[in-house]
Design an enzyme around this catalytic site. Structure first.
Site, PDB file in Angstrom:
ATOM      1  N   CYS B  28       0.827  -1.208   0.000  1.00  0.00           N
ATOM      2  CA  CYS B  28       0.000   0.000   0.000  1.00  0.00           C
ATOM      3  C   CYS B  28       0.863   1.261   0.000  1.00  0.00           C
ATOM      4  O   CYS B  28       1.594   1.521   0.956  1.00  0.00           O
ATOM      5  CB  CYS B  28      -0.943  -0.070   1.194  1.00  0.00           C
ATOM      6  SG  CYS B  28      -1.479   1.485   1.891  1.00  0.00           S
ATOM      7  N   CYS B  31       0.372   3.925   2.751  1.00  0.00           N
ATOM      8  CA  CYS B  31       0.839   3.405   4.048  1.00  0.00           C
ATOM      9  C   CYS B  31       2.336   3.660   4.199  1.00  0.00           C
ATOM     10  O   CYS B  31       2.815   4.035   5.263  1.00  0.00           O
ATOM     11  CB  CYS B  31       0.603   1.902   4.159  1.00  0.00           C
ATOM     12  SG  CYS B  31      -1.102   1.415   3.940  1.00  0.00           S
TER      13      CYS B  31
END
Ligand SMILES: Cc1cc2nc3c(=O)[nH]c(=O)nc-3n(C[C@H](O)[C@H](O)[C@H](O)COP(=O)(O)OP(=O)(O)OC[C@H]3O[C@@H](n4cnc5c(N)ncnc54)[C@H](O)[C@@H]3O)c2cc1C
Lengths: 289, 104
Positions: B28, B31
């Site tokens: 991600c 993230c």
């Protein structure tokens, strides 16, 4: 990685004037946007009210602006900013895959008015299958099914890139004319109307049918400012700014149409100038600490 | 410091006066960008808040328990009870003021 003093997103009058001013103040500048400038400059019919350029066509204005940039030795990075992260001390600007990252201490947003309203379901599924950047997220769709909605011919490259990884790529061009995609990409000339799903994306609904997909890439020239810069405060569809062009994020400024009316070339340029000076002041205050 | 935590030792987080759980995954992008911001805040808030990273792929039960649908997701626990959550990347300044509001 070079960390620029100021990154400017957008090559309309607001972004260009901001770049000239930052440069004149001897700060390093990264200017990102179309190298042939804003379509609103390029394609304008005639402009009556821009100081020093009476009765110009958009073409003439474009030429005058490009000349001015050249004389100040400002280069345009011909890319689209896809994601911008406020890291605290700096901003990280992603224009493509994980390695297409730039860093700058301050940020000036001059991306103009977003042209289109999002599709129903777009907000809801953003990050849950909806993405604005194929090169950034392609790895997530290895072997899976992806739908790409492209609003300009240049997005065909993104569809082609995805086809190298994804199991199946459907391409929905939202423009007339020939489409040059690789054979693995299936071209469907239909208009998207809604994004369907429950926990995550399930399908793209068009005026002609429903297409199952694990990921849906929506590739427009403009990305809503609060999607581009997570955490940015919006008011009545425009970025909320103080008279000094400050946004709610420290070190981030906004100028031109993106910061609200009136929507005029000269106002955009003037506000770009104000944003540049505010960014320079911010840098000076930060470095004194 | 942000500690990596798993289901087996999740009790640690529940015992904290204020715990920040960072639900994320290796694949991600946002993230990855949020991680250094959290690292910095965790140093600033040393002794006041504990920061934990939860990989959603490795800890599916925790992801289900906290009904995580989108990452990055930050969950704030006060003595094991959820008091707030933030979804998506958030700028440092915004997170700092959210955290300060919980320390109050
Ligand atoms: C039909 C029409 C007629 C007009 N006539 C006049 C007139 O006569 N007089 C007048 O004063 N004004 C006129 N305007 C208004 C004027 O065009 C705008 O106010 C002006 O262009 C705003 O400048 P800007 O720099 O804020 O944004 P824009 O000119 O819209 O430029 C935005 C730039 O940002 C780029 N961009 C957007 N997103 C990204 C991204 N994610 N990454 C990188 N780059 C990005 C765009 O490609 C573009 O280069 C007219 C507008 C229209 C539509």
């Amino acid at each position: 990685m070079t960390r620029y003093d100021v990154a400017i997103i957008g090559t309309g009058p607001a972004g260009l004037e901001a770049a000239l001013t930052v440069k004149a103040r001897n700060k390093s500048v990264l200017l990102i946007g179309p190298a042939d400038l804003s379509a609103k400059v390029r394609k304008a019919h005639t402009i009556q009210n821009y100081l020093g350029l009476p009765n110009v066509s958009g073409r003439e204005m474009q030429e005058a602006f490009l000349k001015h940039l050249e004389s100040s030795e400002i280069k345009i990075t011909d890319e689209q900013a896809k994601n911008i992260y406020a890291m605290g001390d700096y901003f990280a600007i992603q224009t493509g895959g994980a390695d297409a990252m730039y860093e700058a201490e301050t940020l000036i947003l001059a991306t103009g008015l977003p042209q289109t309203k999002g599709l129903p379901g777009e907000d809801l599924f953003l990050g849950k299958g909806v993405s604005y950047c194929a090169t950034c997220d392609a790895a997530l769709y290895r072997g899976k099914k992806a739908a790409v909605v492209g609003y300009a011919p240049k997005e065909e490259d993104e569809a082609n890139f995805l086809a190298e990884l994804a199991g199946e790529v459907l391409y929905f061009p939202q423009y007339a004319g020939e489409v040059r995609t690789v054979p693995a990409v299936k071209v469907i000339r239909e208009k998207p109307v809604e994004i369907l799903g429950d926990r995550s994306v399930r399908a793209l609904k068009t005026d002609g049918g429903e297409y199952e997909a694990d990921g849906i890439f929506i590739l427009r020239e403009t990305i809503a400012p609060d999607k581009l810069v997570p955490g940015l405060e919006i008011e009545a569809d425009r970025v909320k700014v103080t008279p000094q062009t400050e946004t709610n994020i420290p070190g981030c400024f906004a100028a031109g149409d993106i910061a609200g009316p009136p929507y005029q070339y000269i106002k955009a340029a003037g506000q770009g100038n104000a944003a540049a000076l505010a960014a320079v002041r911010y840098l000076a205050a930060k470095r004194k600490q | 410091m942000v500690k990596v935590i798993r289901e087996a030792d999740f009790g640690q987080a529940e015992e904290c006066a204020l715990a920040v759980l960072d639900f994320s995954a290796t694949w991600c992008g946002p993230c990855k960008m949020l991680a250094p911001v959290l690292e910095k805040l965790s140093e600033e808030m040393k002794g006041k808040a504990e920061f934990f990273k939860v990989d959603v792929d490795e800890n599916p039960n925790l992801a289900v328990r906290f009904a995580i649908q989108s990452i990055p997701a930050l969950i704030f626990l006060k003595n094991g009870k959820e008091v707030g959550r933030e979804i998506g990347f958030k700028p440092e300044a915004a997170l700092r003021s959210t955290l300060e509001s919980f320390l109050g």
